[in-house]
Design a protein around this motif. Sequence first.
Motif: not given
Lengths: 504, 148, 327
Positions: C155-158, C184-185, C202-203
């Motif tokens: 859940x930390x990465x996009x 997360x998209x 970022x992302x």
Amino acid sequence: MAGLEEIAGHLGLGLSVALTPGNVLYCFLGALLGTLIGVLPGLGPATTIAMLLPVTFHLSPIGGLIMLAGIYYGAQYGGSITSILVNIPGESSSVITCLDGHAMTRQGRSGAALATAALGSFFAGCVATLLVALFAPPLTDLVQLFGAAEYFALMALGLVAAIVLAQGSVLKALLMILLGLMLGFVGTDVNSGAHRLTFGLEGLADGIGFIPLAMGVFGIAEIAVHLERMQGGAAPAAAITRLWPTRQDFRQAWPAVLRGTGVGSLLGILPGGGAILGSFAAYTLEKRLARDPSRFGQGAIEGVAAPESANNAAAQTSFIPLLTLGIPSNGVMALMVGAMMIHGITPGPTVIDQQPELFWGIIASMWVANLILVVINLPLVGVWARLTRVPYRILFPAVLLFCAIGAYSYAHSVFDVVLTMVFGLMGYVLLKLRCEPAPLLLAFVLGPMMEESLRRALLIGRGDPTVFVTRPLSAAILAVAALLLVVTILPAVRGLRQTAFRED
Amino acid sequence: MQSTRPDILAAGLFATIGGIVVAGSRGLEPGTLMRMGPGYLPTTVGILVLALAAVLGLRAALARPTDEDRVDWRLGPIAAILAALGAFALLIDPIGLVGATMALIAAARFADRPLRPGETLVLMLAGAAFSALVFVHLLQLPIALWPA
Amino acid sequence: MPLVSQLCRAAAALLALAGLSASPVHAQAYPTKPITLIVPFPAGGTTDVLARIFAERMSADLGQRVVVDNRGTAGGTSAAAFVARSAPDGYTLFISNVSTHALAPNLYKNLSYDTLTAFAPVSLMTTSAGVLIAHPSLKAADARELAALVKANPGKFNYASPGNGTGGHLGMERFRTLAGLDMVHVPFNGSGPARNAVLAGEPPVMFENIQTVLSPAQAGKLKVLGVAADKRSSKLPDVPTMAEQGFAVTVSSWTAFFVPAATPKPIIDRLHASALVALKNEDTQRRLADLSTESVGSSPAELAAFVKAEYDTWGGIIRAQGLKIDN
């Protein structure tokens, strides 16, 4: 920043490429064609470049790109001519030029406005070209400081600044901004793909086009009001008193050109709203600094000089992210990427090392194109200005025709012509009700970018709204926005209270 | 013609558009603060517009009307202009650029008086020739000149 | 003297602009007037660039101008709908790609045409590999390390994508499912802004076409974690494919010519021959190589089979993810 000698060497290399007779000729042809097509209402730089792009395919890569640069600057200046003469902006960054530029035309000072735009753009182009040569690689890092939160803050600042543009009621300006935002919501939502406010019309699936909206609320509404004024017995446009700017014009314009160049160069680097933010940040700054802000919108020469310098400076510096990172910062730059790719060059950080002649040639050709543009256009100022002597009953059907063809040809869409009608009517009614269209148009352009970055920042921040104030750059920009909002709205609120008390 | 206070009319116009936006966003997912749905901002902005339009209208209703508040509506020019664009939109696909251009110019000229039919005819022909030459011949826009 | 030749070329360019360039007259009946090449994307994108390269060569071969017409709206579906209802007379040519022929028909529910029957295939022209790119600061050198990193920080990465329902989005969803990752998209409006965000970190990751990432990758501004194609790229011989790393994800983009379904066979054959002439041209080959794009030049039957396979593969992925665009 590279050593001065190195820079001189680079620019020398660039000039040796850009100044070959053949390349100068391409640049000249590009600037001339760009001006002539860009001056037609409804054909902004993006359309002009898209039309002329195939011509450049027959040339060598460097020749093709130099011609394209000429077309770009030519089209941009052509759009400014249209803004000044008939009040129709060809692209978002010349919206601001309409305000005082067209006011000057109504006073018979179109020559001065055109000459100021040409000279201011030239000066800004020279400075910004030098900046690109000196700072391109380090400035690239600035782009990387900007995340979603920072973009949101910047767009919010832009919207607040749009209120400052208003000459009349702050409340109405605020409502026009919100109306612009709502028009910007129409279309397919980037995040979910859902159609918003399209009311089942397929023509709205990609949103409302800038061209129909700008031509409608500025151009069509202006024609109707102008015709009414004529029928009302008002004098037609004042006769041209003198073609060139007076000494006083110069005195007022040059500090505005300097500031506009600075503001435009800086904001042009940012992908997205660089040129438009630059042009009206420069205008806002002039209006705030002016001793008598009420002159703005009534034909203040600074109101032409500052945004025209800023948008041309931004046009140069927007090449920085393109040449160093391969990122197109706007639609025109995306076309440039396409042109480069057709010539077998993929823009990116290695171009500067692998193809130095091309890299520095393009940069030098920016300057050459600006020089050629001013050489072509100063003599033409008289011709353009005399266009306003053509009886309006002959001029307006022609302008209307170009608007219709421009709206139709952009996407072969009858729907866009209908939209132009709808927005023409809306613009006319709003003008009658003393609501100014500039804030609406700016909000329309900035709104979608603002919404996107707001939602993206919250998504990345997992719904925590404090991301906007815990990131220092974002917090700083928002603080400036809040300050500007307070100093703009405070007098209005006081006025409102006075009105209320008077009623008691 | 009639004279009305512009701010009250403007408030009505803004409120109508704001209302349409709020109503049109009802089927859209509002979402959460983390994952804003497509309906979140349109609804918010629409409600804000309704509120501000109410302030604008009330302020105008409470103020004393003055002569400056008069709005002169002369609907002739705008009607002719819209009709001209409408004629172009209707005709461009079925009969091509030449016919659509002539219709646009003919209709537009009704925006100005006196009508000067001779001059209008010359303008129609000149406009058609110019648009055919510049847009289709020189700029190669893929637009049909004549009925297919 | 170069000046003279340059003047000549400038004159030629102007003449071409005026539509007066002399073109060889062919004896055949078809084509007798300019052909419109519908590009379902705005000018300047990869498909548009390829379309213009082919259009130039095909104009020379066919003796009639092939005019590029950009109609980029609604994921290319409105352009496809326009072609589907155009006259099948060989004067409307369609250059399509993975988005219009494999993704959109599986995502959009209310299309006015059937993608697999509304168009007659002409030729598969090019394919180009997708690659998994990451910001240099990301503590992962390949796709496997990325998977481990994300697993350790759920859940930390996009991840970024060029938009909802694009190849970049769906490819990443496929990777996420195969590796069991919680990410997360973050959709962007086009691949340019998405790439920009990845360059800024970022992302930090996304799938992108190989041609746009080579230059920043060489300059150390991006790193490439995997090639999402059947085989490694000659431009990045050291980067393993996704499949080599245990994740069967391909995000190739391709371009192909189609015409409206009822177009007569002799006309299709003429267009096919012309497309191959354009593709085999030395200059075209050099330009494709510069763009890191493979030239294919398939037969119509091969294209039909290829499109069916792409349609089914992406359809399966889209249904497995439960993605849809309800409009």
